[in-house]
Design an enzyme around this catalytic site. Structure first.
Site, PDB file in Angstrom:
ATOM      1  N   ASN A  85       4.013  15.977  -4.054  1.00 43.75           N
ATOM      2  CA  ASN A  85       3.075  15.318  -3.115  1.00 43.75           C
ATOM      3  C   ASN A  85       1.857  15.182  -4.212  1.00 43.75           C
ATOM      4  O   ASN A  85       1.344  16.370  -4.508  1.00 43.75           O
ATOM      5  CB  ASN A  85       2.628  15.914  -1.736  1.00 43.75           C
ATOM      6  N   GLU A  86       1.052  13.818  -4.295  1.00 51.30           N
ATOM      7  CA  GLU A  86      -0.150  13.934  -4.861  1.00 51.30           C
ATOM      8  C   GLU A  86      -0.331  14.896  -5.959  1.00 51.30           C
ATOM      9  O   GLU A  86      -1.140  15.611  -5.807  1.00 51.30           O
ATOM     10  CB  GLU A  86      -1.081  13.917  -3.711  1.00 51.30           C
ATOM     11  N   TRP A 107     -10.501  14.476   6.776  1.00 48.55           N
ATOM     12  CA  TRP A 107     -11.379  14.869   5.729  1.00 48.55           C
ATOM     13  C   TRP A 107     -12.531  14.352   5.433  1.00 48.55           C
ATOM     14  O   TRP A 107     -13.348  14.756   4.388  1.00 48.55           O
ATOM     15  CB  TRP A 107     -10.322  15.105   4.522  1.00 48.55           C
ATOM     16  N   LYS A 114      -5.096  19.340  12.109  1.00 51.11           N
ATOM     17  CA  LYS A 114      -4.545  19.126  13.511  1.00 51.11           C
ATOM     18  C   LYS A 114      -5.216  18.086  14.304  1.00 51.11           C
ATOM     19  O   LYS A 114      -4.766  17.604  15.402  1.00 51.11           O
ATOM     20  CB  LYS A 114      -4.669  20.741  14.401  1.00 51.11           C
ATOM     21  N   GLU A 141       1.681   6.658   2.593  1.00 51.50           N
ATOM     22  CA  GLU A 141       1.005   7.329   3.759  1.00 51.50           C
ATOM     23  C   GLU A 141      -0.181   6.409   3.885  1.00 51.50           C
ATOM     24  O   GLU A 141      -0.612   5.523   3.125  1.00 51.50           O
ATOM     25  CB  GLU A 141       0.325   8.442   3.384  1.00 51.50           C
TER      26      GLU A 141
HETATM   27  C1  GLA Z   1      -3.021  13.232   1.540  1.00 48.64           C
HETATM   28  C2  GLA Z   1      -1.575  14.037   1.643  1.00 48.64           C
HETATM   29  C3  GLA Z   1      -1.035  14.496   2.866  1.00 48.64           C
HETATM   30  C4  GLA Z   1      -2.152  14.555   4.050  1.00 48.64           C
HETATM   31  C5  GLA Z   1      -3.113  13.541   3.994  1.00 48.64           C
HETATM   32  C6  GLA Z   1      -4.175  13.416   4.810  1.00 48.64           C
HETATM   33  O1  GLA Z   1      -2.578  11.997   1.245  1.00 48.64           O
HETATM   34  O2  GLA Z   1      -0.664  13.483   0.630  1.00 48.64           O
HETATM   35  O3  GLA Z   1      -0.309  15.464   2.977  1.00 48.64           O
HETATM   36  O4  GLA Z   1      -2.861  15.648   3.894  1.00 48.64           O
HETATM   37  O5  GLA Z   1      -3.711  13.252   2.786  1.00 48.64           O
HETATM   38  O6  GLA Z   1      -5.079  11.996   5.142  1.00 48.64           O
END
Ligand code: GLA
Ligand code: ZN
Length: 680
Positions: free
Chosen positions: A157-158, A326, A367, A318
């Site tokens: 992931n990222e 955030w 959450k 996503e």
């Molecule tokens: C990123 C992450 C996700 C999640 C999102 C929240 O893109 O890949 O796991 O934390 O941010 O916006």
């Protein structure tokens, strides 16, 4: 260009889904999992991404595996006709792994070893971590390789960040040896006669630090090399991850979710290794007129990401169906924004609309992050209903699956160029490279064109117009490609601070823009950089335009001067030139210009080059792109980013696939409305 097969084998439809974390609800699986499946089907969801952060459930202690719960999840998905985008869990490690093998923990640029916590913070070099990850991935492939739910591998992931641990220092030195061969060659490439920096051996080399007082942060050669190395380490980490997957499940495509202009990884290099690219799209929608700009910015990011995947259909892995968690302020998405956001992804080549996240976490950091299913746990929410609307829209658009953009314009965005440019000392502030490219992209879209965004390594063949703003560092072979492209009749646009340094960040001798001097027909002698308020101006085709920040002082050699500066000691010297080279033209814009100039300029030069826009006029707030599918069928995506009604002219009658209605003439789009127009 071609029509591509669906990303999900045997499922020739657009994918609708999101990140799904059923392991957070293991104790309530009897109720929550069942509800999830009912709700997913109701929302037209046909794929869910699972296992992304599941390592501590898959391997609760070293060597002790528990796949029972994931077996049940996969069976449940299959039973409900939902495909799994199954993740490898390397994005976050379980506490035991860090405790037993501290070498997996990252060391920051200050040489501080980080503690266990967070995610995305492992050492990319650590042989232990690589072995653990590969072993885990092998287990997943062996167990689920033939599972009917398995559709795509979601690698980690990222990926992000950098690590300065002793293992990474060692790997960096190896990498340098492989690149330069000898310490002499490295010294020459980095111009290490400067400040007495000539190394005697690779062992003396330490990764750069920030701030500079701690160590090396001013030698451009090592900084560029470190960025290249870090990017390469992510790529090789990716290769290590996919090795068991490709070996055991060669037919299952692999992807990794990227972050558009994230500076730390050359996404073109990483994208080349993926079967399809995917990315995480988080636009800052405002709900106001300012959304026209948000839309333009997001359009660029989609095109950039598509480019990293060689312009194949991609996955928007996503996006938030509502607020994020955030930002400093986490506003709700306005009604209609989820559909607009989803269809915009399709408009730029995505074959999916996916969300973060399907069900909202009950606890911890995310959450209150938007989710398809809220804490209330049912379908009576505004967001859920809007997601259902997206599901219905995607069903109507399945013919779009696999279709591609067939753009005649390429814009060059290049990570290596950005890295070198960041260090160039003609301005200490942000060079605003991404913003500059976005400005050109928005202007090209404003005059009605779809745009491919490629880096310097890609072919220029097939394009009619290539635009390379702030092309400061020229990678091996790029200037030759530009020359051939223009000679054969292409139009090339370049700007100030282009052709200054070679691939090693060494200045070209003999006059800028170096190897592009002949094709541009100019010599760029100096560049003036001024505070934003201290503007200059020039007259072009009867209109006066303001310019700011960068003012290159050029001499037309074989080029024709189209506009000159009107103020300062360089009044009268060229601000815009054009050079005929072979059968083509090369424009040089010597100064930073705003959107109004770029829009007028691209309007003129595209008309001159004989290009036809997708719409004759693109009113403010409207954007248009095209995808071409089976048998040349076209899909024109027209969207209105504004919170009010908008109108656009449509020359030929077209059917909106979303409503079945035929449109022609002046067409009205509702607030945040989208049409997908195809041949009747
Ligand atoms: C990123 C992450 C996700 C999640 C999102 C929240 O893109 O890949 O796991 O934390 O941010 O916006
Ligand atoms: Zn490391």
């Amino acid at each position: 260009m071609a029509q591509y097969p669906s990303i999900m084998k045997g499922m020739p439809v657009l994918l609708h889904g999101g990140d799904y974390n059923p392991e957070q609800w293991l104790k309530d699986r009897e109720t929550i999992w069942k509800e999830d499946m009912v709700l997913a089907r109701q929302a037209g969801i046909n794929t869910l991404s699972v296992g992304i952060f599941s390592w501590s459930h898959l391997e609760p202690s070293e060597g002790l595996y528990d796949f029972a719960w994931l077996n049940d999840v996969m069976d449940m998905l299959a039973h409900n006709g939902i495909k799994a985008i199954l993740a490898t869990p390397s994005g976050a490690r379980p506490p035991w792994l860090a405790q037993t093998y501290p070498e997996v923990l990252r060391v920051n640029h200050l040489r501080q070893k980080q503690l266990y916590g967070g995610r995305h913070n492992h050492c990319m070099t650590s042989p232990v971590y690589r072995a653990k990850v590969a072993h885990m991935n092998e287990q997943l492939a062996l167990r689920y390789g033939n599972h009917p739910a398995l559709g795509v591998w979601h690698i980690s992931n990222e990926y992000s960040g950098e690590c300065h641990c002793p293992l990474c220092q060692q790997a960096f030195r190896q990498w340098l040896k492989a690149r330069y061969g000898s310490i002499e060659a490295l010294n020459d490439a980095w111009w290490n006669q400067f400040w007495a920096h000539r190394y005697q051996s690779f062992d003396q080399i330490e990764s750069p630090t920030a701030p500079a007082w701690l160590g090396e942060n001013e030698n451009h050669g090592i900084k560029l090399a470190w960025k290249r190395f870090t990017s390469d380490q992510h790529c090789s980490f990716y290769r290590n991850e996919i090795e068991p997957l490709k070996r055991i499940t060669p037919d299952i495509p692999c992807t990794h979710n990227m972050m558009s202009t994230y500076p730390g990884i050359d996404y073109y290099a990483l994208g080349n290794q993926m079967d399809r690219i995917s990315w995480d799209n988080y636009p800052h929608w405002t709900g106001t007129e300012a959304d026209a700009e948000v839309c333009a910015d997001t359009a660029f990011r989609h095109d950039l990401m598509r480019g990293t995947g060689n312009n194949k259909p991609f996955l928007m892995m996503e996006s938030s169906p509502s607020a994020v968690n955030w930002d400093s302020l986490n506003s709700l998405r306005r009604p209609g924004a989820i559909l607009l956001q989803g269809l915009q992804a399709l408009a730029h080549g995505s074959d999916t609309v996916q969300y973060f996240q399907f069900r909202k976490s009950r606890g911890s950091y995310e959450k209150f992050h938007g989710a398809v299913v809220d804490h209330v746990g049912n379908h009576h929410t505004r967001v859920f209903q809007e997601v259902c609307e997206v599901g219905k829209a995607l069903e109507k658009l399945s013919a779009v699956t696999g279709s591609t953009a067939e753009n005649q314009i390429a814009l060059i965005y290049d990570w290596e160029n950005r890295w070198a440019l960041e260090d160039a000392r003609f301005a200490s502030e942000e060079k605003n490279y991404p913003e500059t490219i976005i400005n050109h992209h928005a202007a090209l879209m404003k005059v009605g064109y779809g745009v491919d965004v490629n880096d310097q390594t890609k072919s220029l063949e097939g394009y009619r117009l290539v635009v390379a703003p702030m092309c400061y560092l020229l990678r091996q072979g790029f200037a030759q490609k530009v020359q051939a492209f223009v000679r054969q009749g292409g139009t090339f646009v370049m700007t100030y601070v282009s052709g200054y340094v070679d691939e090693e960040d060494l200045c070209f001798l003999g006059g800028f823009p170096g190897p592009l001097r002949e094709v541009a027909g100019i010599w760029a002698e100096e560049v003036d950089v001024l505070p934003a308020k201290q503007t200059n101006s020039f007259l072009y085709q009867g209109k006066t335009y303001t310019c700011q920040e960068y003012f290159e002082l050029t001499h037309a050699e074989s080029a024709t001067v189209l506009a000159t500066y009107q103020q300062d000691f360089y009044a009268g010297s060229p601000a815009l030139t054009v050079n005929t080279y072979g059968k083509g033209l090369c424009y040089h814009i010597a100064t930073r210009t705003d959107r109004s100039f770029l829009t007028d300029f691209y309007g003129h030069i595209t008309a001159q080059a004989g290009l036809t826009p997708l719409l004759s006029t693109v009113p403010d707030g409207i954007s248009v792109t095209k995808r071409v599918g089976e048998g040349g069928r076209t899909f024109l995506f027209v969207m209105n980013a504004l919170p009010c009604e908008n109108r656009f002219p449509l020359e030929q009658a077209r059917v909106d696939l979303l409503t079945g209605k035929t449109h022609a003439g002046m067409v009205s789009l509702p607030p945040r409305g989208v049409m997908v127009l195809s041949e009747p």
